[in-house]
Design a protein around this motif. Structure first.
Motif, PDB file in Angstrom:
ATOM      1  N   ARG B  98     -12.511  39.131  -7.552  1.00 32.20           N
ATOM      2  CA  ARG B  98     -12.120  38.052  -7.513  1.00 32.20           C
ATOM      3  C   ARG B  98     -10.587  38.612  -6.478  1.00 32.20           C
ATOM      4  O   ARG B  98     -10.254  36.904  -5.700  1.00 32.20           O
ATOM      5  CB  ARG B  98     -11.178  37.933  -8.967  1.00 32.20           C
ATOM      6  CG  ARG B  98     -10.703  36.251  -8.813  1.00 32.20           C
ATOM      7  CD  ARG B  98     -10.349  35.564 -10.306  1.00 32.20           C
ATOM      8  NE  ARG B  98      -9.431  36.608 -11.228  1.00 32.20           N
ATOM      9  CZ  ARG B  98      -9.283  36.326 -12.354  1.00 32.20           C
ATOM     10  NH1 ARG B  98      -9.817  34.838 -12.817  1.00 32.20           N
ATOM     11  NH2 ARG B  98      -8.496  36.917 -12.580  1.00 32.20           N
ATOM     12  N   ARG B 187      -2.021  20.533  -8.911  1.00 32.60           N
ATOM     13  CA  ARG B 187      -2.059  21.831  -9.139  1.00 32.60           C
ATOM     14  C   ARG B 187      -2.999  22.185  -7.716  1.00 32.60           C
ATOM     15  O   ARG B 187      -2.514  23.031  -7.300  1.00 32.60           O
ATOM     16  CB  ARG B 187      -3.100  22.981 -10.839  1.00 32.60           C
ATOM     17  CG  ARG B 187      -2.684  24.171 -10.176  1.00 32.60           C
ATOM     18  CD  ARG B 187      -3.402  24.862 -11.448  1.00 32.60           C
ATOM     19  NE  ARG B 187      -3.325  26.424 -10.990  1.00 32.60           N
ATOM     20  CZ  ARG B 187      -4.358  26.740 -10.211  1.00 32.60           C
ATOM     21  NH1 ARG B 187      -5.674  26.187 -10.002  1.00 32.60           N
ATOM     22  NH2 ARG B 187      -4.773  27.759 -10.372  1.00 32.60           N
ATOM     23  N   GLU B 233      -7.316  22.649 -15.943  1.00 29.41           N
ATOM     24  CA  GLU B 233      -7.094  24.144 -16.171  1.00 29.41           C
ATOM     25  C   GLU B 233      -5.734  24.060 -16.812  1.00 29.41           C
ATOM     26  O   GLU B 233      -4.470  23.126 -16.382  1.00 29.41           O
ATOM     27  CB  GLU B 233      -7.018  25.469 -15.483  1.00 29.41           C
ATOM     28  CG  GLU B 233      -6.633  25.645 -14.601  1.00 29.41           C
ATOM     29  CD  GLU B 233      -6.864  26.735 -13.728  1.00 29.41           C
ATOM     30  OE1 GLU B 233      -6.780  27.898 -14.224  1.00 29.41           O
ATOM     31  OE2 GLU B 233      -7.345  26.497 -11.826  1.00 29.41           O
ATOM     32  N   ALA B 234      -4.691  24.899 -17.445  1.00 30.66           N
ATOM     33  CA  ALA B 234      -3.560  25.233 -17.738  1.00 30.66           C
ATOM     34  C   ALA B 234      -2.494  26.105 -16.126  1.00 30.66           C
ATOM     35  O   ALA B 234      -3.642  26.813 -15.660  1.00 30.66           O
ATOM     36  CB  ALA B 234      -3.033  25.886 -19.031  1.00 30.66           C
ATOM     37  N   GLY B 235      -1.103  26.527 -16.236  1.00 31.64           N
ATOM     38  CA  GLY B 235      -0.971  27.121 -15.456  1.00 31.64           C
ATOM     39  C   GLY B 235      -1.165  28.772 -14.901  1.00 31.64           C
ATOM     40  O   GLY B 235      -2.310  29.212 -14.139  1.00 31.64           O
ATOM     41  N   MET B 237      -3.805  29.494 -17.786  1.00 34.95           N
ATOM     42  CA  MET B 237      -5.123  30.019 -18.242  1.00 34.95           C
ATOM     43  C   MET B 237      -6.210  29.071 -18.029  1.00 34.95           C
ATOM     44  O   MET B 237      -5.895  27.492 -17.884  1.00 34.95           O
ATOM     45  CB  MET B 237      -4.459  29.692 -19.824  1.00 34.95           C
ATOM     46  CG  MET B 237      -3.809  31.007 -20.512  1.00 34.95           C
ATOM     47  SD  MET B 237      -3.180  30.472 -21.878  1.00 34.95           S
ATOM     48  CE  MET B 237      -2.357  28.928 -22.266  1.00 34.95           C
ATOM     49  N   ASN B 238      -7.458  29.139 -18.352  1.00 34.41           N
ATOM     50  CA  ASN B 238      -8.416  28.082 -18.191  1.00 34.41           C
ATOM     51  C   ASN B 238      -8.165  27.917 -19.876  1.00 34.41           C
ATOM     52  O   ASN B 238      -7.913  27.682 -20.810  1.00 34.41           O
ATOM     53  CB  ASN B 238      -9.425  28.270 -18.725  1.00 34.41           C
ATOM     54  CG  ASN B 238      -9.447  29.679 -16.848  1.00 34.41           C
ATOM     55  OD1 ASN B 238     -10.191  30.186 -16.752  1.00 34.41           O
ATOM     56  ND2 ASN B 238     -10.468  27.994 -16.095  1.00 34.41           N
ATOM     57  N   LEU B 257      -9.474  28.014 -11.376  1.00 34.79           N
ATOM     58  CA  LEU B 257      -9.749  29.477 -11.362  1.00 34.79           C
ATOM     59  C   LEU B 257     -10.603  29.975 -12.095  1.00 34.79           C
ATOM     60  O   LEU B 257     -10.724  29.965 -13.421  1.00 34.79           O
ATOM     61  CB  LEU B 257      -8.490  30.426 -12.359  1.00 34.79           C
ATOM     62  CG  LEU B 257      -8.175  31.932 -11.594  1.00 34.79           C
ATOM     63  CD1 LEU B 257      -7.863  32.278  -9.932  1.00 34.79           C
ATOM     64  CD2 LEU B 257      -7.649  32.886 -11.949  1.00 34.79           C
ATOM     65  N   ILE B 260     -11.935  35.697 -16.400  1.00 36.68           N
ATOM     66  CA  ILE B 260     -12.957  36.499 -16.443  1.00 36.68           C
ATOM     67  C   ILE B 260     -13.059  35.754 -18.171  1.00 36.68           C
ATOM     68  O   ILE B 260     -13.313  36.533 -19.154  1.00 36.68           O
ATOM     69  CB  ILE B 260     -12.230  37.843 -16.489  1.00 36.68           C
ATOM     70  CG1 ILE B 260     -12.295  37.866 -14.927  1.00 36.68           C
ATOM     71  CG2 ILE B 260     -13.039  38.773 -17.245  1.00 36.68           C
ATOM     72  CD1 ILE B 260     -11.054  38.863 -13.977  1.00 36.68           C
ATOM     73  N   THR B 261     -11.635  35.747 -18.839  1.00 38.20           N
ATOM     74  CA  THR B 261     -11.314  35.287 -19.783  1.00 38.20           C
ATOM     75  C   THR B 261     -12.095  34.007 -20.530  1.00 38.20           C
ATOM     76  O   THR B 261     -13.433  34.404 -21.914  1.00 38.20           O
ATOM     77  CB  THR B 261     -10.175  34.879 -20.590  1.00 38.20           C
ATOM     78  OG1 THR B 261      -9.419  35.572 -20.006  1.00 38.20           O
ATOM     79  CG2 THR B 261      -9.667  35.176 -22.487  1.00 38.20           C
ATOM     80  N   ARG B 262     -12.543  33.312 -19.931  1.00 38.70           N
ATOM     81  CA  ARG B 262     -13.010  31.749 -20.248  1.00 38.70           C
ATOM     82  C   ARG B 262     -14.669  32.173 -20.069  1.00 38.70           C
ATOM     83  O   ARG B 262     -15.369  31.779 -20.526  1.00 38.70           O
ATOM     84  CB  ARG B 262     -12.679  30.765 -18.737  1.00 38.70           C
ATOM     85  CG  ARG B 262     -13.858  29.452 -18.845  1.00 38.70           C
ATOM     86  CD  ARG B 262     -13.253  28.991 -17.414  1.00 38.70           C
ATOM     87  NE  ARG B 262     -14.519  28.018 -17.133  1.00 38.70           N
ATOM     88  CZ  ARG B 262     -16.170  27.906 -17.132  1.00 38.70           C
ATOM     89  NH1 ARG B 262     -16.369  28.880 -16.885  1.00 38.70           N
ATOM     90  NH2 ARG B 262     -17.153  26.988 -16.693  1.00 38.70           N
ATOM     91  N   ALA B 301      -6.974  29.944 -22.490  1.00 36.85           N
ATOM     92  CA  ALA B 301      -7.908  31.088 -23.007  1.00 36.85           C
ATOM     93  C   ALA B 301      -7.131  32.157 -21.673  1.00 36.85           C
ATOM     94  O   ALA B 301      -7.416  31.581 -19.987  1.00 36.85           O
ATOM     95  CB  ALA B 301      -9.077  31.339 -22.632  1.00 36.85           C
ATOM     96  N   GLY B 302      -6.812  33.513 -21.114  1.00 36.47           N
ATOM     97  CA  GLY B 302      -6.967  33.726 -20.392  1.00 36.47           C
ATOM     98  C   GLY B 302      -6.062  35.441 -20.262  1.00 36.47           C
ATOM     99  O   GLY B 302      -5.628  35.682 -21.657  1.00 36.47           O
ATOM    100  N   THR B 303      -6.118  36.507 -18.993  1.00 38.21           N
ATOM    101  CA  THR B 303      -5.537  37.612 -19.774  1.00 38.21           C
ATOM    102  C   THR B 303      -4.598  37.493 -20.354  1.00 38.21           C
ATOM    103  O   THR B 303      -4.334  38.565 -20.952  1.00 38.21           O
ATOM    104  CB  THR B 303      -5.733  39.237 -18.455  1.00 38.21           C
ATOM    105  OG1 THR B 303      -7.182  38.634 -17.421  1.00 38.21           O
ATOM    106  CG2 THR B 303      -5.572  40.104 -18.153  1.00 38.21           C
TER     107      THR B 303
HETATM  108  C1  LIG Z   1      -4.607  29.202 -12.390  1.00 37.64           C
HETATM  109  C2  LIG Z   1      -5.198  30.657 -13.955  1.00 37.64           C
HETATM  110  N1  LIG Z   1      -6.223  29.597 -14.613  1.00 37.64           N
HETATM  111  C3  LIG Z   1      -6.929  30.756 -15.587  1.00 37.64           C
HETATM  112  C4  LIG Z   1      -6.639  31.882 -15.845  1.00 37.64           C
HETATM  113  C5  LIG Z   1      -7.592  32.853 -16.602  1.00 37.64           C
HETATM  114  O1  LIG Z   1      -7.852  34.000 -16.024  1.00 37.64           O
HETATM  115  P1  LIG Z   1      -8.238  35.035 -16.691  1.00 37.64           P
HETATM  116  O2  LIG Z   1      -8.482  35.452 -18.168  1.00 37.64           O
HETATM  117  O3  LIG Z   1      -8.817  35.328 -15.501  1.00 37.64           O
HETATM  118  O4  LIG Z   1      -6.905  36.281 -16.896  1.00 37.64           O
HETATM  119  C6  LIG Z   1      -5.475  32.700 -14.998  1.00 37.64           C
HETATM  120  C7  LIG Z   1      -5.407  34.230 -14.999  1.00 37.64           C
HETATM  121  O5  LIG Z   1      -4.179  34.667 -15.586  1.00 37.64           O
HETATM  122  C8  LIG Z   1      -4.966  31.368 -13.826  1.00 37.64           C
HETATM  123  O6  LIG Z   1      -3.761  32.008 -12.821  1.00 37.64           O
END
Ligand SMILES: Cc1ncc(COP(=O)(O)O)c(C=O)c1O
Ligand SMILES: Cc1ncc(COP(=O)(O)O)c(C=O)c1O
Lengths: 355, 355
Positions: B98, B187, B233-235, B237-238, B257, B260-262, B301-303
């Motif tokens: 990514r 966004r 999506e959120a800021g 997080m998906n 985005l 990866i969590t999504r 959902a996000g890291t």
């Molecule tokens: C805009 C956005 N969407 C979604 C995510 C979630 O992505 P990930 O699950 O890879 O952390 C992130 C990063 O954390 C992000 O910045």
């Protein structure tokens, strides 16, 4: 200009000037900087004592917000010197207002007007030798603000640096350019930050512009992201179309930068009796005008290049060449504008600001 | 992982560790960094010898491209320690791919895979003490790339810095959040850079998020910029919606985005026999589901936060509260995911990467 600073600027002069090492006949744009820079830090909720120091590198934490979340805005303006050695800025109040408008959209604190103008004035006095007289020569001035706070949590910073750096510039005749009308990529969204001079808007354009370059075009004309049916602006220039003897240009919006050159040209054109239509410009009507010969000129307008005539454009795999015009609006208006900027003509709009 | 570096990493160890000064029970996210950092410079068209050095400030010219044109991309990943003291990464190959996808969109050079993995591995070995065992504790890892070339001409840089910095993190239970569905601001654009983890995407969100905060919402759910009719999506997080027992989430696109969590949650849910619909999600259908009671859950959902349950959302001046669910999907999937991350469960998808 306007109010004067209460808080005096702390000035530290450079021991030695670098000016002797500079070949003013062979400048490439934005590569060489003057002896001094202006710096003001935002800490503890307020702008601290502004400083002018020798031009020097910055030291920032690797976690500084600007590196991670892109809080960075800037301006581009020029100082001009006339044959008497007097120095002028062009509508600097517009740059001042715009940097604060950009900052607000990126949740950054506004910069005080007196700091901006006093800083600019002191800096231009100190580095005045760097502003060379001669039509087309100028000092390019780059005010900018960056988020300096350390820490990678995704929210706005509480520490910033406002700076002004300056770079001597020559007139640049890069020749007439060919532009590609965007069909897939876009520069900005409705409800986005396209109207702000935000650093992130520029990085987004390099890749699509490189693709255009591979097809033989130097720049991209961005279209609206929804439909790609309307002409918006180029990478660092607003765009005008001359159809017969009418000038067309897109209205500003939250996607388009409110260019100072653009609005000055609109005023000049109107004063010269040229009709200017500020309205959404369809790509299809420009293509039709190119086909039936009513499209006479396309040109970009921005501080760096003043006016950039376009000699051809590409769209949907077709290539449209424009005929060279005698007495083009591009050269007419460029001269009119530069005459005002270089104090060679009346200044009916009160745009010149003497330092 | 994969190939091993030919070019050895130059390592300079810190004389002294700062770890004794850190209160690991009271960490705020992203504020404290470990003893070392990984740095690799792109100069003369190639990535130079990678280095690990003591964590230290950067020195950059004020005209460095990152400050002016926003060429900056990053990643966010975590290292987890199990009760045996073994350290794991979660799908690090996804972060590697990514960051290069993001870099390509911003006309930045791709980083070599072996440098990335060897750098990460060496850094995590050196700073291993900073990774605390305990469910929820982790080391947040921030790889990033910035344009370092001096000079303010608006084109891509030819010098860059790739870095990795690390910050110890605790599980954070910020409580359930309320979110506002975007009606005006956006966004990212079609054909834009929303799918890239580009610094500029984040600065754009702070101002509208601050407006949402004034109305009592902690985050914004972005909708498509064209119509604002679809949930995106959120800021950071998906977003997932549970309607009855089906999970809905928007497909990835050039605006969203690819989290990866999504994608891990989608796989886990499918394996658990939960039906997941990846398709455009209308705001209106979520509002209708909230009204008729079929909307059971919303979560991000996000890291960083793993899963963030949403307790209410606002849209068009209305406020919709969600009932607290027993055996929520949010907590079910969060536990399932964390069990894999912390080596407390089988790893059927082969996501764990032992250091
Ligand atoms: C805009 C956005 N969407 C979604 C995510 C979630 O992505 P990930 O699950 O890879 O952390 C992130 C990063 O954390 C992000 O910045
Ligand atoms: C995106 C964009 N459009 C237009 C312009 C022209 O604005 P101005 O005439 O104020 O220089 C610029 C800046 O130079 C720009 O960056």
């Amino acid at each position: 200009m306007k109010s004067s600073t209460q808080q005096a600027i702390e000035i530290t002069k450079a021991n030695e000037s670098k000016i002797g090492q500079v070949d003013f006949e062979n400048l490439t744009f934005g590569n060489i900087f003057t002896d001094h820079m202006f710096v003001c830090d935002f800490i503890d909720g307020k702008w601290q004592t502004p400083k002018i120091t020798p031009y020097a590198p910055l030291t920032l934490d690797p976690s500084a917000r600007v590196f991670h979340y892109g809080q960075a805005v800037f301006e581009g303006m020029k100082a001009y010197k006339d044959d008497n050695g007097d120095t002028f800025l062009f509508r600097p109040d517009e740059n001042f207002k715009r940097i604060n408008k950009s900052a607000a959209r990126l949740a950054m604190p506004e910069f005080p007007e007196n700091y901006f103008f006093d800083g600019l004035t002191e800096l231009l006095k100190l580095d005045n030798e760097w502003i060379k007289p001669g039509f087309g020569n100028s000092l390019y001035i780059r005010p900018f603000v960056i988020a300096t706070q350390a820490g990678v949590s995704a929210s706005e910073a509480n520490e910033y640096k406002f700076m002004i750096i300056c770079s001597p510039a020559q007139a640049y005749y890069s020749g007439d350019v060919s532009v590609l009308v965007a069909e897939k990529f876009s520069r900005s969204a409705n409800g986005g930050i396209g109207y702000a001079k935000a650093a992130g808007n520029y990085a987004a354009q390099f890749y699509p512009t490189n693709l255009a370059k591979k097809e033989g075009y130097q720049q991209v004309i961005w279209t609206d992201a929804d439909t790609h049916e309307y002409m918006e602006e180029a990478g660092t220039m607003n765009v005008f179309f001359r159809v017969n003897d009418t000038l067309l240009t897109a209205p500003t919006s939250d996607r388009i930068l409110d260019g100072i050159t653009r609005k000055s040209l609109i005023d000049i054109a109107k004063k010269e009796g040229v009709s200017v239509d500020v309205r959404p410009v369809k790509v299809s009507e420009i293509v039709a005008a190119a086909k039936d010969g009513s499209l006479k000129e396309i040109f970009g307008a921005g501080t760096a290049a003043v006016i950039s005539p376009v000699k051809a454009f590409g769209y949907q795999g077709n290539h449209y060449e424009l005929e060279k015009q005698e007495n083009s609006f591009a050269s007419l208006f460029k001269t009119a504008l530069m005459n005002i900027q270089y104090n060679k003509a009346e200044d009916p709009f009160n745009w010149r600001h003497k330092i």
